[in-house]
Scaffold this active site. Structure first.
Site, PDB file in Angstrom:
ATOM      1  N   ASN A 195     -19.223   9.242 -44.611  1.00 36.18           N
ATOM      2  CA  ASN A 195     -18.829   9.832 -45.906  1.00 36.18           C
ATOM      3  C   ASN A 195     -19.270   8.768 -47.089  1.00 36.18           C
ATOM      4  OD1 ASN A 195     -17.228  11.098 -48.212  1.00 36.18           O
ATOM      5  ND2 ASN A 195     -15.987  12.138 -46.691  1.00 36.18           N
TER       6      ASN A 195
ATOM      7  N   ASP B 161     -19.849  27.745 -41.819  1.00 39.19           N
ATOM      8  CA  ASP B 161     -21.250  28.254 -41.895  1.00 39.19           C
ATOM      9  C   ASP B 161     -22.228  28.633 -40.712  1.00 39.19           C
ATOM     10  OD1 ASP B 161     -22.209  25.627 -41.153  1.00 39.19           O
ATOM     11  OD2 ASP B 161     -22.188  24.919 -43.127  1.00 39.19           O
TER      12      ASP B 161
ATOM     13  N   CYS C   7     -10.349  43.063 -38.192  1.00 40.03           N
ATOM     14  CA  CYS C   7      -9.536  44.272 -38.532  1.00 40.03           C
ATOM     15  C   CYS C   7      -8.197  43.884 -38.733  1.00 40.03           C
ATOM     16  CB  CYS C   7      -9.760  45.278 -37.252  1.00 40.03           C
ATOM     17  SG  CYS C   7      -8.487  46.693 -37.866  1.00 40.03           S
TER      18      CYS C   7
ATOM     19  N   GLN D  61     -14.718  22.106 -39.088  1.00 40.60           N
ATOM     20  CA  GLN D  61     -13.881  22.806 -40.127  1.00 40.60           C
ATOM     21  C   GLN D  61     -14.887  23.752 -40.862  1.00 40.60           C
ATOM     22  OE1 GLN D  61     -11.093  19.985 -42.768  1.00 40.60           O
ATOM     23  NE2 GLN D  61     -12.779  18.792 -41.447  1.00 40.60           N
ATOM     24  N   ASN D  62     -16.126  23.738 -40.625  1.00 38.35           N
ATOM     25  CA  ASN D  62     -17.059  24.562 -41.384  1.00 38.35           C
ATOM     26  C   ASN D  62     -17.411  25.981 -40.830  1.00 38.35           C
ATOM     27  OD1 ASN D  62     -17.571  22.276 -42.631  1.00 38.35           O
ATOM     28  ND2 ASN D  62     -19.504  21.612 -41.730  1.00 38.35           N
TER      29      ASN D  62
ATOM     30  N   HIS E  68     -11.593  26.611 -38.675  1.00 38.48           N
ATOM     31  CA  HIS E  68     -11.456  27.454 -39.624  1.00 38.48           C
ATOM     32  C   HIS E  68     -12.132  28.856 -39.563  1.00 38.48           C
ATOM     33  CE1 HIS E  68      -9.710  23.720 -42.299  1.00 38.48           C
ATOM     34  NE2 HIS E  68      -9.029  24.091 -41.174  1.00 38.48           N
TER      35      HIS E  68
ATOM     36  N   GLY F 110     -18.151  13.785 -43.051  1.00 37.74           N
ATOM     37  CA  GLY F 110     -18.187  14.629 -44.501  1.00 37.74           C
ATOM     38  C   GLY F 110     -17.085  15.602 -44.442  1.00 37.74           C
ATOM     39  N   THR F 111     -15.889  14.942 -44.435  1.00 37.01           N
ATOM     40  CA  THR F 111     -14.515  15.695 -44.639  1.00 37.01           C
ATOM     41  C   THR F 111     -13.817  14.854 -45.439  1.00 37.01           C
ATOM     42  OG1 THR F 111     -12.505  16.573 -43.801  1.00 37.01           O
ATOM     43  CG2 THR F 111     -13.556  14.902 -42.664  1.00 37.01           C
ATOM     44  N   SER F 112     -13.254  15.427 -46.524  1.00 37.93           N
ATOM     45  CA  SER F 112     -12.204  14.688 -47.531  1.00 37.93           C
ATOM     46  C   SER F 112     -11.030  14.368 -47.020  1.00 37.93           C
ATOM     47  CB  SER F 112     -12.171  15.566 -48.904  1.00 37.93           C
ATOM     48  OG  SER F 112     -11.510  16.782 -48.451  1.00 37.93           O
TER      49      SER F 112
HETATM   50  C1  BJW Z   1     -20.530  14.330 -47.563  1.00 41.71           C
HETATM   51  C2  BJW Z   1     -21.807  14.512 -48.197  1.00 41.71           C
HETATM   52  C3  BJW Z   1     -23.002  14.069 -47.318  1.00 41.71           C
HETATM   53  C4  BJW Z   1     -20.668  15.026 -49.363  1.00 41.71           C
HETATM   54  N1  BJW Z   1     -22.606  13.446 -45.992  1.00 41.71           N
HETATM   55  N2  BJW Z   1     -20.349  13.480 -46.356  1.00 41.71           N
HETATM   56  C5  BJW Z   1       1.686  20.665 -48.578  1.00 41.71           C
HETATM   57  C6  BJW Z   1       1.803  21.391 -49.423  1.00 41.71           C
HETATM   58  C7  BJW Z   1       1.196  22.813 -49.485  1.00 41.71           C
HETATM   59  C8  BJW Z   1       0.631  23.167 -48.356  1.00 41.71           C
HETATM   60  C9  BJW Z   1       0.316  22.072 -47.348  1.00 41.71           C
HETATM   61  C10 BJW Z   1       0.841  20.837 -47.584  1.00 41.71           C
HETATM   62  N3  BJW Z   1       0.610  19.933 -46.368  1.00 41.71           N
HETATM   63  C11 BJW Z   1      -0.131  20.604 -45.724  1.00 41.71           C
HETATM   64  C12 BJW Z   1      -0.123  21.883 -46.196  1.00 41.71           C
HETATM   65  C13 BJW Z   1      -1.098  23.134 -45.705  1.00 41.71           C
HETATM   66  C14 BJW Z   1      -2.535  23.211 -45.891  1.00 41.71           C
HETATM   67  C15 BJW Z   1      -2.975  22.011 -46.423  1.00 41.71           C
HETATM   68  O1  BJW Z   1      -3.513  21.165 -45.826  1.00 41.71           O
HETATM   69  N4  BJW Z   1      -3.111  21.990 -47.900  1.00 41.71           N
HETATM   70  C16 BJW Z   1      -3.473  20.537 -48.400  1.00 41.71           C
HETATM   71  C17 BJW Z   1      -4.861  20.979 -49.172  1.00 41.71           C
HETATM   72  C18 BJW Z   1      -2.465  19.883 -49.099  1.00 41.71           C
HETATM   73  N5  BJW Z   1      -3.206  23.810 -44.659  1.00 41.71           N
HETATM   74  C19 BJW Z   1      -3.132  24.838 -44.342  1.00 41.71           C
HETATM   75  O2  BJW Z   1      -2.621  25.915 -44.981  1.00 41.71           O
HETATM   76  C20 BJW Z   1      -3.815  25.111 -42.922  1.00 41.71           C
HETATM   77  N6  BJW Z   1      -2.870  25.892 -42.194  1.00 41.71           N
HETATM   78  C21 BJW Z   1      -1.466  25.282 -41.878  1.00 41.71           C
HETATM   79  O3  BJW Z   1      -1.254  24.199 -42.012  1.00 41.71           O
HETATM   80  O4  BJW Z   1      -0.850  26.254 -41.078  1.00 41.71           O
HETATM   81  C22 BJW Z   1       0.700  25.710 -40.932  1.00 41.71           C
HETATM   82  C23 BJW Z   1       1.499  25.810 -42.117  1.00 41.71           C
HETATM   83  C24 BJW Z   1       1.676  27.208 -42.971  1.00 41.71           C
HETATM   84  C25 BJW Z   1       2.151  27.044 -44.329  1.00 41.71           C
HETATM   85  C26 BJW Z   1       2.469  25.916 -44.801  1.00 41.71           C
HETATM   86  C27 BJW Z   1       2.569  24.569 -44.231  1.00 41.71           C
HETATM   87  C28 BJW Z   1       1.841  24.595 -42.923  1.00 41.71           C
HETATM   88  C29 BJW Z   1      -4.788  26.263 -43.166  1.00 41.71           C
HETATM   89  C30 BJW Z   1      -6.227  25.418 -43.967  1.00 41.71           C
HETATM   90  C31 BJW Z   1      -7.261  26.223 -43.791  1.00 41.71           C
HETATM   91  C32 BJW Z   1      -8.264  25.682 -44.814  1.00 41.71           C
HETATM   92  N7  BJW Z   1      -9.100  26.733 -45.059  1.00 41.71           N
HETATM   93  C33 BJW Z   1     -10.605  26.315 -46.021  1.00 41.71           C
HETATM   94  C34 BJW Z   1     -11.162  27.636 -46.403  1.00 41.71           C
HETATM   95  C35 BJW Z   1     -11.763  28.299 -45.010  1.00 41.71           C
HETATM   96  C36 BJW Z   1     -12.322  29.486 -45.129  1.00 41.71           C
HETATM   97  C37 BJW Z   1     -13.609  29.405 -46.458  1.00 41.71           C
HETATM   98  O5  BJW Z   1     -14.259  28.550 -46.269  1.00 41.71           O
HETATM   99  O6  BJW Z   1     -13.495  29.990 -47.343  1.00 41.71           O
HETATM  100  O7  BJW Z   1     -11.136  25.270 -44.967  1.00 41.71           O
HETATM  101  S1  BJW Z   1      -9.973  25.220 -47.380  1.00 41.71           S
HETATM  102  C38 BJW Z   1     -11.306  24.213 -47.119  1.00 41.71           C
HETATM  103  O8  BJW Z   1     -11.089  22.944 -46.843  1.00 41.71           O
HETATM  104  C39 BJW Z   1     -12.043  24.824 -45.922  1.00 41.71           C
HETATM  105  C40 BJW Z   1     -12.551  23.379 -45.340  1.00 41.71           C
HETATM  106  O9  BJW Z   1     -12.718  23.706 -44.009  1.00 41.71           O
HETATM  107  C41 BJW Z   1     -11.251  22.483 -45.674  1.00 41.71           C
HETATM  108  C42 BJW Z   1     -11.600  21.053 -45.424  1.00 41.71           C
HETATM  109  O10 BJW Z   1     -12.703  20.890 -46.517  1.00 41.71           O
HETATM  110  P1  BJW Z   1     -13.758  19.607 -46.110  1.00 41.71           P
HETATM  111  O11 BJW Z   1     -14.472  20.053 -45.000  1.00 41.71           O
HETATM  112  O12 BJW Z   1     -13.059  18.447 -45.949  1.00 41.71           O
HETATM  113  O13 BJW Z   1     -14.698  19.727 -47.407  1.00 41.71           O
HETATM  114  P2  BJW Z   1     -14.253  18.902 -49.133  1.00 41.71           P
HETATM  115  O14 BJW Z   1     -15.160  19.488 -49.821  1.00 41.71           O
HETATM  116  O15 BJW Z   1     -13.044  18.698 -49.099  1.00 41.71           O
HETATM  117  O16 BJW Z   1     -14.872  17.478 -48.469  1.00 41.71           O
HETATM  118  C43 BJW Z   1     -16.173  17.176 -48.397  1.00 41.71           C
HETATM  119  C44 BJW Z   1     -16.650  15.829 -47.944  1.00 41.71           C
HETATM  120  O17 BJW Z   1     -17.871  15.604 -47.803  1.00 41.71           O
HETATM  121  C45 BJW Z   1     -16.014  14.949 -49.257  1.00 41.71           C
HETATM  122  O18 BJW Z   1     -15.281  13.907 -48.750  1.00 41.71           O
HETATM  123  C46 BJW Z   1     -17.463  14.308 -49.695  1.00 41.71           C
HETATM  124  O19 BJW Z   1     -17.584  12.871 -50.081  1.00 41.71           O
HETATM  125  C47 BJW Z   1     -18.289  14.426 -48.346  1.00 41.71           C
HETATM  126  N8  BJW Z   1     -19.765  14.564 -48.664  1.00 41.71           N
HETATM  127  N9  BJW Z   1     -21.811  14.880 -49.340  1.00 41.71           N
HETATM  128  C48 BJW Z   1     -21.321  13.237 -45.714  1.00 41.71           C
HETATM  129  N10 BJW Z   1     -24.226  14.221 -47.637  1.00 41.71           N
END
Ligand code: BJW
Length: 233
Positions: free
Chosen positions: A195, A85, A108, A82-83, A100, A169-171
């Site tokens: 995690n 970077d 563009c 999902q990263n 992502h 490492g994903t929530s």
């Molecule tokens: C360690 C550690 C160590 C720490 N070792 N581990 C209900 C309501 C409204 C919307 C939705 C809904 N249900 C679903 C949706 C849609 C939405 C969604 O899921 N929302 C939820 C938040 C509720 N999803 C979307 O919108 C997606 N599109 C989609 O579904 O399209 C169809 C649709 C459209 C319209 C409506 C509904 C459906 C798109 C999602 C895009 C996510 N984009 C981001 C930003 C990317 C660009 C950027 O970086 O700027 O992606 S958000 C952010 O979260 C980023 C990440 O890839 C993503 C996931 O985060 P991740 O990687 O899990 O990080 P963290 O910080 O959350 O967790 C880190 C973890 O590491 C923790 O658990 C720590 O404990 C652990 N950790 N140190 C191992 N050393």
């Protein structure tokens, strides 16, 4: 293998939802949605420029390095991240499926052409397409945007046909990425989570390691390689 921001935490890149996570300081809807970009492209690009500056100075950690090594160790290894970077590639992973997008790419908004641009800081904020003059946007997936259909289909295919799935490492709160390990587990794969904190996926895991990936993965790697050598003898 599904990775999230936590695998890059030990490289010094902030996660989204952790203690010092980006979403604790910034509001996702003001920075990571298309409507935020349309309303204020300069603000959104300034935020991405700042993040590019951080990522640019960081190096892969032992967790990234182990996964890069597994590409050659396991015959059918697949890495979905999902990263945005690019640290998996920097560590030497050649075959990375980026769900992502990638912070080093821009698109563009008119022609949809994707280009790579590594300059830090950006020369122009917001940047414009050199071909048509329209705005460029970060080539990342924002909330409410669909993931690339081909990439998503491939990711579900890889997940539902694998023997072992890791979520590292994903929530696991962002969909559809969080469903990939479940599709693997439902299809009969062993599912392993790494995690420090529990997640919504934990109760589905066959093994849950409460550990940092940069510390645990090298131990796991050493053990797997030791057993593989033993088998050869
Ligand atoms: C360690 C550690 C160590 C720490 N070792 N581990 C209900 C309501 C409204 C919307 C939705 C809904 N249900 C679903 C949706 C849609 C939405 C969604 O899921 N929302 C939820 C938040 C509720 N999803 C979307 O919108 C997606 N599109 C989609 O579904 O399209 C169809 C649709 C459209 C319209 C409506 C509904 C459906 C798109 C999602 C895009 C996510 N984009 C981001 C930003 C990317 C660009 C950027 O970086 O700027 O992606 S958000 C952010 O979260 C980023 C990440 O890839 C993503 C996931 O985060 P991740 O990687 O899990 O990080 P963290 O910080 O959350 O967790 C880190 C973890 O590491 C923790 O658990 C720590 O404990 C652990 N950790 N140190 C191992 N050393």
């Amino acid at each position: 293998m599904l990775t999230g921001a936590g695998i890059s935490a030990e490289s010094g890149i902030p996660t989204f939802r952790g203690e010092d996570g980006l979403w604790r300081k910034y509001r996702a809807e003001q920075l990571a949605t298309l409507s935020a970009f349309i309303q204020d492209p300069k603000l959104v690009w300034e935020w991405y420029d700042w993040r590019r500056g951080i990522i640019d100075t960081k190096e892969p950690n032992p967790g990234h390095e182990v996964l890069a090594g597994w590409e050659g160790f396991f015959p059918q290894f697949a890495l979905i991240t999902q990263n945005i970077d690019g640290l998996h590639q920097k560590a030497g992973s050649n075959n990375v499926t980026e769900l992502h997008g990638n912070i080093w790419k821009q698109r563009c908004i008119e022609e949809k052409t994707i280009s790579e641009y590594h300059d830090v800081p950006l020369k122009e904020i917001p940047p414009h397409c050199p071909e048509c003059g329209a705005l460029l946007r970060p080539h990342v997936v924002w909330f409410g945007e669909s993931l690339d259909g081909t990439i998503l289909q491939k990711s579900f295919m890889l997940s539902s046909t694998c023997d072992v799935m890791f979520a590292i490492g994903t929530s696991a709160v962002v969909q559809p990425a969080a469903s990939l390990p479940l599709s693997a587990a439902e299809a009969g794969a062993k599912f392993i989570e790494i995690n420090p904190d529990p997640t919504p996926l934990t109760s589905y895991a066959d093994f849950s390691f409460r550990a940092k990936s940069g510390e645990l993965l090298p131990l796991l790697d050493a053990e797997l390689r030791r057993r593989s050598e033993e088998k050869k003898e």
